[in-house]
Design an enzyme around this catalytic site. Structure first.
Site, PDB file in Angstrom:
ATOM      1  N   ARG A 238       0.309   7.543  -2.926  1.00  0.00           N
ATOM      2  CA  ARG A 238       0.657   8.603  -1.973  1.00  0.00           C
ATOM      3  C   ARG A 238       2.154   8.904  -1.996  1.00  0.00           C
ATOM      4  NH1 ARG A 238      -2.053   6.073   3.077  1.00  0.00           N
ATOM      5  NH2 ARG A 238      -2.287   4.323   1.623  1.00  0.00           N
ATOM      6  N   TRP A 239       2.956   7.866  -2.195  1.00  0.00           N
ATOM      7  CA  TRP A 239       4.400   8.071  -2.349  1.00  0.00           C
ATOM      8  C   TRP A 239       4.671   8.953  -3.557  1.00  0.00           C
ATOM      9  CZ3 TRP A 239       7.695   6.743  -6.406  1.00  0.00           C
ATOM     10  CH2 TRP A 239       9.060   6.845  -6.148  1.00  0.00           C
TER      11      TRP A 239
ATOM     12  N   SER B 165      -8.679  -4.507   5.101  1.00  0.00           N
ATOM     13  CA  SER B 165      -9.413  -4.169   3.874  1.00  0.00           C
ATOM     14  C   SER B 165      -9.879  -5.407   3.105  1.00  0.00           C
ATOM     15  CB  SER B 165      -8.550  -3.279   2.973  1.00  0.00           C
ATOM     16  OG  SER B 165      -8.247  -2.057   3.602  1.00  0.00           O
TER      17      SER B 165
ATOM     18  N   ARG C 149      -5.721  -1.529   8.823  1.00  0.00           N
ATOM     19  CA  ARG C 149      -6.869  -2.404   8.552  1.00  0.00           C
ATOM     20  C   ARG C 149      -6.460  -3.408   7.493  1.00  0.00           C
ATOM     21  NH1 ARG C 149      -7.977   2.634   6.297  1.00  0.00           N
ATOM     22  NH2 ARG C 149      -8.126   2.646   4.019  1.00  0.00           N
TER      23      ARG C 149
ATOM     24  N   ARG D 129     -11.224   2.152 -10.088  1.00  0.00           N
ATOM     25  CA  ARG D 129     -10.516   3.395 -10.361  1.00  0.00           C
ATOM     26  C   ARG D 129     -10.684   3.812 -11.828  1.00  0.00           C
ATOM     27  NH1 ARG D 129      -4.718   2.264  -7.282  1.00  0.00           N
ATOM     28  NH2 ARG D 129      -5.531   2.274  -5.137  1.00  0.00           N
TER      29      ARG D 129
ATOM     30  N   ASN E  81       1.585   3.328  -2.931  1.00  0.00           N
ATOM     31  CA  ASN E  81       2.292   3.727  -4.154  1.00  0.00           C
ATOM     32  C   ASN E  81       1.852   5.111  -4.650  1.00  0.00           C
ATOM     33  OD1 ASN E  81       3.684   1.299  -4.240  1.00  0.00           O
ATOM     34  ND2 ASN E  81       2.216   0.324  -5.611  1.00  0.00           N
TER      35      ASN E  81
ATOM     36  N   ASN F 265      -9.896  -1.816  -6.192  1.00  0.00           N
ATOM     37  CA  ASN F 265      -9.022  -1.021  -7.064  1.00  0.00           C
ATOM     38  C   ASN F 265      -9.524  -0.973  -8.500  1.00  0.00           C
ATOM     39  OD1 ASN F 265      -5.957  -2.259  -5.505  1.00  0.00           O
ATOM     40  ND2 ASN F 265      -7.247  -0.535  -4.919  1.00  0.00           N
TER      41      ASN F 265
ATOM     42  N   SER G 125      -6.641  -5.042  -5.755  1.00  0.00           N
ATOM     43  CA  SER G 125      -7.867  -5.540  -5.140  1.00  0.00           C
ATOM     44  C   SER G 125      -9.050  -5.394  -6.094  1.00  0.00           C
ATOM     45  CB  SER G 125      -8.158  -4.760  -3.849  1.00  0.00           C
ATOM     46  OG  SER G 125      -8.590  -3.448  -4.153  1.00  0.00           O
ATOM     47  N   THR G 126     -10.144  -6.048  -5.748  1.00  0.00           N
ATOM     48  CA  THR G 126     -11.376  -5.871  -6.528  1.00  0.00           C
ATOM     49  C   THR G 126     -11.869  -4.429  -6.418  1.00  0.00           C
ATOM     50  OG1 THR G 126     -12.581  -6.753  -4.603  1.00  0.00           O
ATOM     51  CG2 THR G 126     -12.123  -8.281  -6.408  1.00  0.00           C
TER      52      THR G 126
ATOM     53  N   ASP H   1       0.820  -1.200   0.000  1.00  0.00           N
ATOM     54  CA  ASP H   1       0.000   0.000   0.000  1.00  0.00           C
ATOM     55  C   ASP H   1       0.861   1.260   0.000  1.00  0.00           C
ATOM     56  OD1 ASP H   1      -2.369   1.409   0.015  1.00  0.00           O
ATOM     57  OD2 ASP H   1      -2.619   1.330   2.186  1.00  0.00           O
TER      58      ASP H   1
END
Length: 253
Positions: free
Chosen positions: A37-38, A210, A208, A84, A35, A81, A78-79, A33
């Site tokens: 935000r980085w 998720s 979490r 997006r 990528n 994701n 993820s499902t 998790d």
């Protein structure tokens, strides 16, 4: 810089020495998790962040291999994701395909697919199948690539698979309902035949699961790391292992 590197090496050795002998988890799950935000934090694109995250994977697998981990499950998409923007999804499919192809080309790890391939593009689904087939005889570390994966979706898929098997055997719904056990569900999960994860690591500071491996993680130890996935270092991994080693695992007893 040299002094900083020396201090870092000394600290890493200290953390490594604090990991008790024989307490290495067999199966480690990782929620990759942070990528995007980085990428935002350094003023670049989400695509660049995803590529940086993909580039971290082989390095992480080497760390896991060094300490004796047997199975790693990497949650890459993820499902959720998949909802997006389509342009970002297309880029993600391409990046994941390239990353998996590169892992398979090393002929070092046994790659497995965890997720619903029908949710992916045909090209990516084919890439994942090819990597799985090309590495099926590899010894050593097993690497589950979780793409198009969601915990609830996995359980629903497991139930559907169980019911299809029962129908093929000529069993009625009533017979299935009367005899259904936890083990029946377990034997139809994407990870069937593998031990449940002992440790799940999530990067980026989110605390979490998720929906990650929610059936399998009932007794799993959780470790949350502040670093975004592209910044995740070996010392961060060693800290997670140290935390795991220091916990008393009662397995619900």
């Amino acid at each position: 810089m040299a002094q900083w590197n020396l201090l870092y090496d000394l600290y890493e050795r200290r953390v490594r020495s604090e990991i008790a002998h024989g307490s290495i988890p067999r199966h480690v799950g990782v929620i990759l998790d942070g990528n995007r935000r980085w990428a935002r934090s350094i003023g670049t694109t989400a695509s660049h962040g995803h590529r940086a995250g993909a580039g971290k994977i082989a390095e992480f697998l080497e760390w896991a291999e060094e300490v004796g981990v047997e199975i790693v499950t990497l949650w890459m998409l993820s499902t959720d994701n998949l909802e997006r923007d389509q342009h970002e999804i297309d880029e993600l499919f391409d990046i994941i395909g390239q990353a998996v192809r590169a892992l398979a080309a090393q002929r070092r790890w046994k790659i497995g697919v965890v997720g619903d391939l029908s949710l992916l593009s045909e090209d990516l689904a084919d890439e994942l199948r090819s990597a799985q087939d090309a590495t099926k005889d590899m010894d050593g570390l097993s690497v589950n690539i979780a793409v198009g994966y969601g915990g609830r979706h996995e359980i629903a898929d497991a139930v559907r698979s169980l019911l299809r098997d029962a129908a093929a055997q000529g069993r009625t719904l009533e017979e299935v309902a009367d005899s259904l056990t936890d083990e029946d569900i377990t034997n139809h999960l994407y990870t069937k035949g593998q031990p449940d994860p002992d440790l799940v690591i999530r990067t980026s500071g989110e605390q979490r699961l998720s929906g990650f491996m929610i059936w399998q993680s009932v007794h799993t130890e959780l470790y949350f790391c502040e670093a975004y996935w592209p910044d995740f270092r070996r010392v961060d991994f060693l800290r997670a292992l140290r935390s795991y080693a220091q916990r008393e695992r009662r397995m619900g007893r």
